[in-house]
Design a protein around this motif. Sequence first.
Motif, short mmCIF file in Angstrom:
data_model
loop_
_atom_site.label_atom_id
_atom_site.label_comp_id
_atom_site.label_asym_id
_atom_site.label_seq_id
_atom_site.Cartn_x
_atom_site.Cartn_y
_atom_site.Cartn_z
N GLU A 34 0.84 -1.20 0.00
CA GLU A 34 0.00 0.00 0.00
C GLU A 34 0.88 1.25 0.00
OE1 GLU A 34 -3.17 2.54 0.02
OE2 GLU A 34 -3.32 0.37 -0.15
N GLN A 47 3.72 -0.90 4.55
CA GLN A 47 2.33 -1.24 4.84
C GLN A 47 1.77 -2.01 3.64
OE1 GLN A 47 -0.50 1.95 5.32
NE2 GLN A 47 -1.93 0.61 6.37
N GLY A 51 -3.16 -4.15 5.44
CA GLY A 51 -2.97 -3.37 6.65
C GLY A 51 -1.79 -3.82 7.49
#
Length: 56
Positions: A34, A47, A51
């Motif tokens: 991410e 990340q 999550g």
Amino acid sequence: MLLTISLHHFLETISAVPQVLDSFDEELWRATIEKVTVFHDGKMIFQFLDGTEIQG
């Protein structure tokens, strides 16, 4: 549903690459990461799309 699609895409992506990566794979990176936070002291936090975070 979205998680199922993302997981399916991730599995397709990693299935298409060699078992040992010898170079950067942008598609694999985009399918798993991410964001990466880089600090002034060189510390990095990765990340993942789910999550999960790891420090590197």
